[in-house]
Design a protein around this motif. Structure first.
Motif, PDB file in Angstrom:
ATOM      1  N   TRP A 192       0.817  -1.207   0.000  1.00  0.00           N
ATOM      2  CA  TRP A 192       0.000   0.000   0.000  1.00  0.00           C
ATOM      3  C   TRP A 192       0.860   1.270   0.000  1.00  0.00           C
ATOM      4  O   TRP A 192       0.444   2.304  -0.545  1.00  0.00           O
ATOM      5  CB  TRP A 192      -0.929   0.035   1.217  1.00  0.00           C
ATOM      6  N   GLY A 193       2.083   1.164   0.554  1.00  0.00           N
ATOM      7  CA  GLY A 193       2.905   2.350   0.727  1.00  0.00           C
ATOM      8  C   GLY A 193       3.411   2.931  -0.583  1.00  0.00           C
ATOM      9  O   GLY A 193       3.372   4.158  -0.789  1.00  0.00           O
ATOM     10  N   PHE A 194       3.877   2.076  -1.497  1.00  0.00           N
ATOM     11  CA  PHE A 194       4.381   2.579  -2.769  1.00  0.00           C
ATOM     12  C   PHE A 194       3.293   3.259  -3.593  1.00  0.00           C
ATOM     13  O   PHE A 194       3.475   4.391  -4.046  1.00  0.00           O
ATOM     14  CB  PHE A 194       5.022   1.438  -3.570  1.00  0.00           C
ATOM     15  N   PRO A 195       2.134   2.596  -3.793  1.00  0.00           N
ATOM     16  CA  PRO A 195       1.077   3.282  -4.565  1.00  0.00           C
ATOM     17  C   PRO A 195       0.624   4.587  -3.915  1.00  0.00           C
ATOM     18  O   PRO A 195       0.418   5.594  -4.609  1.00  0.00           O
ATOM     19  CB  PRO A 195      -0.063   2.253  -4.598  1.00  0.00           C
TER      20      PRO A 195
ATOM     21  N   THR B 143       0.214  10.438  -4.016  1.00  0.00           N
ATOM     22  CA  THR B 143       0.157  11.679  -3.235  1.00  0.00           C
ATOM     23  C   THR B 143       1.436  12.493  -3.298  1.00  0.00           C
ATOM     24  O   THR B 143       1.426  13.696  -3.011  1.00  0.00           O
ATOM     25  CB  THR B 143      -0.134  11.361  -1.757  1.00  0.00           C
ATOM     26  N   GLY B 144       2.558  11.833  -3.630  1.00  0.00           N
ATOM     27  CA  GLY B 144       3.847  12.522  -3.606  1.00  0.00           C
ATOM     28  C   GLY B 144       4.373  12.739  -2.203  1.00  0.00           C
ATOM     29  O   GLY B 144       5.337  13.482  -2.001  1.00  0.00           O
ATOM     30  N   LYS B 145       3.738  12.091  -1.218  1.00  0.00           N
ATOM     31  CA  LYS B 145       4.139  12.274   0.181  1.00  0.00           C
ATOM     32  C   LYS B 145       4.624  10.946   0.758  1.00  0.00           C
ATOM     33  O   LYS B 145       3.933   9.936   0.672  1.00  0.00           O
ATOM     34  CB  LYS B 145       2.971  12.813   1.006  1.00  0.00           C
ATOM     35  N   ILE B 146       5.800  10.989   1.387  1.00  0.00           N
ATOM     36  CA  ILE B 146       6.424   9.780   1.921  1.00  0.00           C
ATOM     37  C   ILE B 146       6.072   9.539   3.385  1.00  0.00           C
ATOM     38  O   ILE B 146       6.302   8.460   3.926  1.00  0.00           O
ATOM     39  CB  ILE B 146       7.966   9.880   1.769  1.00  0.00           C
ATOM     40  N   ASP B 147       5.476  10.546   4.064  1.00  0.00           N
ATOM     41  CA  ASP B 147       5.363  10.500   5.525  1.00  0.00           C
ATOM     42  C   ASP B 147       4.657   9.251   6.047  1.00  0.00           C
ATOM     43  O   ASP B 147       5.121   8.622   7.006  1.00  0.00           O
ATOM     44  CB  ASP B 147       4.636  11.745   6.048  1.00  0.00           C
ATOM     45  N   ALA B 148       3.531   8.866   5.434  1.00  0.00           N
ATOM     46  CA  ALA B 148       2.776   7.725   5.953  1.00  0.00           C
ATOM     47  C   ALA B 148       3.598   6.449   5.887  1.00  0.00           C
ATOM     48  O   ALA B 148       3.660   5.685   6.859  1.00  0.00           O
ATOM     49  CB  ALA B 148       1.475   7.556   5.169  1.00  0.00           C
ATOM     50  N   MET B 149       4.272   6.220   4.750  1.00  0.00           N
ATOM     51  CA  MET B 149       5.083   5.013   4.629  1.00  0.00           C
ATOM     52  C   MET B 149       6.321   5.087   5.526  1.00  0.00           C
ATOM     53  O   MET B 149       6.729   4.087   6.112  1.00  0.00           O
ATOM     54  CB  MET B 149       5.510   4.785   3.174  1.00  0.00           C
ATOM     55  N   TYR B 150       6.892   6.278   5.645  1.00  0.00           N
ATOM     56  CA  TYR B 150       8.085   6.455   6.479  1.00  0.00           C
ATOM     57  C   TYR B 150       7.791   6.098   7.932  1.00  0.00           C
ATOM     58  O   TYR B 150       8.494   5.293   8.541  1.00  0.00           O
ATOM     59  CB  TYR B 150       8.575   7.898   6.375  1.00  0.00           C
TER      60      TYR B 150
END
Length: 226
Positions: free
Chosen positions: A13-16, A21-28
């Motif tokens: 889910w993190g890559f898509p 969104t162009g935002k890394i925060d949630a996956m980070y």
């Protein structure tokens, strides 16, 4: 085992989400939660000293001693803000991990190639100027016996160039928790000491700054490992 299961699930889910969104925060932050849970499952417990007294008025370059492969997944999730790390370039070739590190502004470094290493330091300086914290292991590699190794100079050029304060960090107790060649971490107790920030603008040259950081890191080490 936990990391091997959780990382691919996060990537699904993190890559898509990051690409959309162009935002890394949630996956980070999810990845850091996975790392922290993995360390706890391994039976590693930690005590933090000095982090609560660190002023959050600036971004920082954290510089830590390095004695175990468990040091990065232990230390990075404990830092209060998003942090970038200089990582061996070989790790960027790994599936899932490599693309995730690029999305998170982690910086590949090839210490065997001087020009490439200089380019990595410049890239790190640009990331720090954007306001991210940076974690550096200035010894450049793990110490085999827990004694502090000579510090590499590149990250100190970066500090003097950007003017970002350095927070020396001393990790105690990890040297036997993830031995070389082992995939399984061992339980144990760890102390992590955050020393007062050091302003690179207060030093005449890089060598004086290196000495000051080294003295600070050493101050929390046992005498036989200084």
């Amino acid at each position: 085992m936990w990391w091997m299961i959780a990382a691919p699930l996060t990537a699904l889910w993190g890559f898509p989400w990051t690409l959309l969104t162009g935002k890394i925060d949630a996956m980070y932050w999810t990845a850091l939660w996975i790392a922290r849970v993995g360390v706890r499952i391994a039976g590693i417990r930690w005590t933090l000293i000095g982090l609560d007294r660190l002023p959050m008025t600036s971004n920082y370059i954290f510089m830590s001693n390095h004695v175990s492969n468990i040091d990065p997944p232990l230390l990075v999730p404990l830092l209060p803000r998003r942090v970038t790390v200089m990582v061996k370039k070989e790790l960027f070739k790994l599936p899932i991990l490599g693309p995730a590190m690029r999305m998170a502004d982690f910086i590949p470094i090839d210490r065997s190639n001087r020009e490439s290493a200089i380019g990595s330091v410049r890239e790190a300086a640009n990331v720090v100027r954007k306001g991210l914290d940076l974690l550096v292991f200035p010894e450049g590699t793990r110490s085999r016996d827990g004694r502090l190794l000579p510090f590499k100079k590149g990250s100190f050029y970066l500090a003097m160039d950007t003017g970002v304060p350095i927070v020396p960090v001393t990790i105690l107790g990890t040297e036997g928790l993830l031995p070389k060649g082992s995939m399984l971490a061992r339980p144990g107790k760890v102390s992590i000491v955050f020393h007062p920030p050091i302003d690179p603008k207060e030093f005449a040259d890089r060598d004086e700054l290196i000495d000051a950081v080294k003295v600070s890191v050493k101050s929390a080490l046992p005498s036989d490992r200084q």
